[in-house]
Motif scaffolding. Structure first.
Motif, PDB file in Angstrom:
ATOM      1  N   LEU A 179       0.830  -1.208   0.000  1.00  0.00           N
ATOM      2  CA  LEU A 179       0.000   0.000   0.000  1.00  0.00           C
ATOM      3  C   LEU A 179       0.864   1.256   0.000  1.00  0.00           C
ATOM      4  O   LEU A 179       1.952   1.268   0.581  1.00  0.00           O
ATOM      5  N   THR A 180       0.345   2.286  -0.629  1.00  0.00           N
ATOM      6  CA  THR A 180       1.019   3.581  -0.668  1.00  0.00           C
ATOM      7  C   THR A 180       0.075   4.620  -0.093  1.00  0.00           C
ATOM      8  O   THR A 180      -1.146   4.527  -0.268  1.00  0.00           O
ATOM      9  N   LEU A 181       0.648   5.611   0.593  1.00  0.00           N
ATOM     10  CA  LEU A 181      -0.165   6.680   1.178  1.00  0.00           C
ATOM     11  C   LEU A 181      -0.190   7.890   0.248  1.00  0.00           C
ATOM     12  O   LEU A 181       0.843   8.314  -0.258  1.00  0.00           O
ATOM     13  N   GLY A 240      -1.623  -0.747  -6.585  1.00  0.00           N
ATOM     14  CA  GLY A 240      -1.582  -0.579  -8.033  1.00  0.00           C
ATOM     15  C   GLY A 240      -2.966  -0.601  -8.665  1.00  0.00           C
ATOM     16  O   GLY A 240      -3.208   0.022  -9.699  1.00  0.00           O
ATOM     17  N   ALA A 241      -3.917  -1.300  -8.004  1.00  0.00           N
ATOM     18  CA  ALA A 241      -5.233  -1.494  -8.623  1.00  0.00           C
ATOM     19  C   ALA A 241      -6.234  -0.410  -8.252  1.00  0.00           C
ATOM     20  O   ALA A 241      -7.287  -0.300  -8.883  1.00  0.00           O
TER      21      ALA A 241
END
Ligand code: COA
Length: 433
Positions: A179-181, A240-241
């Motif tokens: 996960l990215t914030l 990514g999704a």
């Protein structure tokens, strides 16, 4: 021209239930628009000083034809806003429920039965038109609505997590996509937030479908309504999704002995899966300069209480939240799902809505239920208020029975019905209307 109201009439409702003498005649009609409400709402709540942006959203949400205005000599003196809501019920997707808000009576007309009259008109109309089988509201004063058959159906918990206690317990490693914030403005994130809201709609009873103005109301951030806090910010947990969760929060500056001790106030947090959920809480607890993280209204069984290594430090404080009422006992009880199969005869007392009084046989299943009139002996006796408290799967029948508010007439009936009515996770409504 005023719109016709289903509740319109010159005189009081046919059956005044108050012990008080009848109030003078009032005219009841649908408001033309929100401007018909502002004077009474301002008088009843000691002012109505919100920003023009906030007023515009509230005005957009008003459904005049489902709302009620009482006038004396042509002047508004009492208000009730009715909302067509879609709410998740136990074991079902979202179902229509009737929301009640802005119940307000001008101080010059209070204690003459106007609130009682308006509530009775609304419930009678829902019954005769076979509209929504359940009515819900947020009570400003909890003592007000029991007499009208509304029970405390959900709870919320407030949290105040000090910086020293922000450690979260580790769970099993997450092998999903990393996960990215992202931190952005709520307005820019509106479409992503709407998608998460839709994905989480069926997560708990009490969740509301929020589209259009209902969502914009949560994202609105007029500077005049910030009261010293910073602007509303939005954290997104993305992979990514797409986006898997969001948090709406504000920073309020604060300093102690020249050290930054900012308050991070969490307005909303919702995620599609446990990994995104924990990710967002970690990010909030780790905001630079943060001293305390607060959240005013979280679900009573919010997973963060199981995530915090020291949950006691969050000083969780529980309060009643949404109040619910069966408009029609049979339609309300057969319109939700149950946790177990059970058969129980309920003896219902409901002087405000006499069509509900008497014995009902309820046969529950996990996908639905039957509820019909019966002459069989009752297993449980309760009033509409207790029924309201258990409608969303939150209130405990066992607790109500131990408090003497539900009578067990067949041994074992309380436990059997309690197991059927209860819902896990607990009901929760993130919207105040
Ligand atoms: C609360 C309010 C709507 C009551 O309106 P009202 O027309 O005076 O109420 P009614 O005369 O119909 O009273 C109905 C019953 O509620 C009781 N009641 C009214 N206000 C009450 C209060 N604040 N606390 C406890 N009981 C109250 C009355 O005594 C009466 O009891 P009874 O059934 O035993 O006779 C009105 O005082 C008001 O606008 N207050 C400020 C705004 C507010 O709090 N709104 C509630 C929104 S959830």
């Amino acid at each position: 021209m005023h719109s016709p109201s289903p509740f319109s009439s010159k005189s009081r409702s046919p059956e005044p239930l108050s012990s008080k003498p009848p109030s003078p005649d009032y005219d009841f009609r649908a408001p033309d628009d929100w401007s018909d409400f502002t004077e009474v709402v301002g008088l009843a709540y000691g002012g109505y000083d919100h920003s023009p942006e906030h007023r515009a959203t509230v005005a957009e949400l008003l459904e005049p034809k489902r709302s009620l205005l009482a006038c004396a000599a042509g002047r508004p003196c009492a208000t009730l806003a009715g909302y067509s809501l879609d709410m998740t019920l136990p074991g079902t997707g979202p179902r229509p429920v009737f929301g009640i808000g802005y119940v307000a009576v001008s101080p010059a007309h209070r204690r003459r039965g106007l609130m009682r009259d308006m509530i009775l008109r609304v419930l009678s109309d829902l019954h005769t038109t076979r509209a929504e089988p359940v009515a819900v509201l947020n009570a400003t004063e909890p003592a007000l609505y029991g007499r009208f058959g509304f029970g405390a159906a959900s709870q919320a918990v407030s949290l105040t997590i000090p910086v020293e206690a922000r450690a979260l317990a580790e769970g099993p490693a997450d092998d999903g996509p990393p996960l990215t914030l992202e931190v952005t403005s709520p307005a820019e994130a509106e479409a992503a937030i709407a998608r998460v809201c839709r994905a989480c709609l069926a997560e708990r009873p009490g969740m509301l479908r929020r589209e259009g103005a209902w969502l914009r109301q949560a994202l609105a951030d007029p500077p005049a309504d910030r009261h010293g806090a910073g602007r509303l910010l939005c954290m997104l947990a993305t992979d990514g999704a797409g986006v898997r969760g969001y948090a709406l929060y504000r920073l309020t500056a604060g300093w102690t002995h020249s050290y930054p001790r900012y308050t991070v106030s969490v307005q909303e947090l919702s995620a599609c899966d446990p990994a995104a959920y924990a990710f967002l809480w970690r990010a909030l607890l780790d905001v630079d300069l943060g001293g305390t993280v607060t959240a005013d209204a979280r679900p009573v069984d919010d997973p963060v209480l199981a995530l915090l290594a020291d949950p006691r430090s969050a000083a969780p404080t529980v309060r009643d939240q949404l109040y619910a009422r069966a408009v029609d006992v049979d339609r309300a009880l057969s319109g939700r799902g149950y946790a177990t199969e059970a058969e129980v005869v309920l003896e219902v007392t409901d002087p405000l809505c006499p069509w509900n009084e008497g014995r009902w046989r309820l046969i529950t299943g996990t996908t639905g239920a039957d509820c019909v009139r019966t002459r069989a002996n009752a297993d449980l006796a309760l009033t509409a208020r207790e029924l309201g408290a258990i409608l969303l799967g939150g209130g405990s029948l066992v607790q109500l029975a131990r408090a003497g508010r539900v009578a067990e007439l067949r041994p074992g009936a309380v436990q059997a019905a309690a197991a059927a009515f209860r819902h896990d996770p607990a009901p929760y409504c993130p919207v105040v209307f």
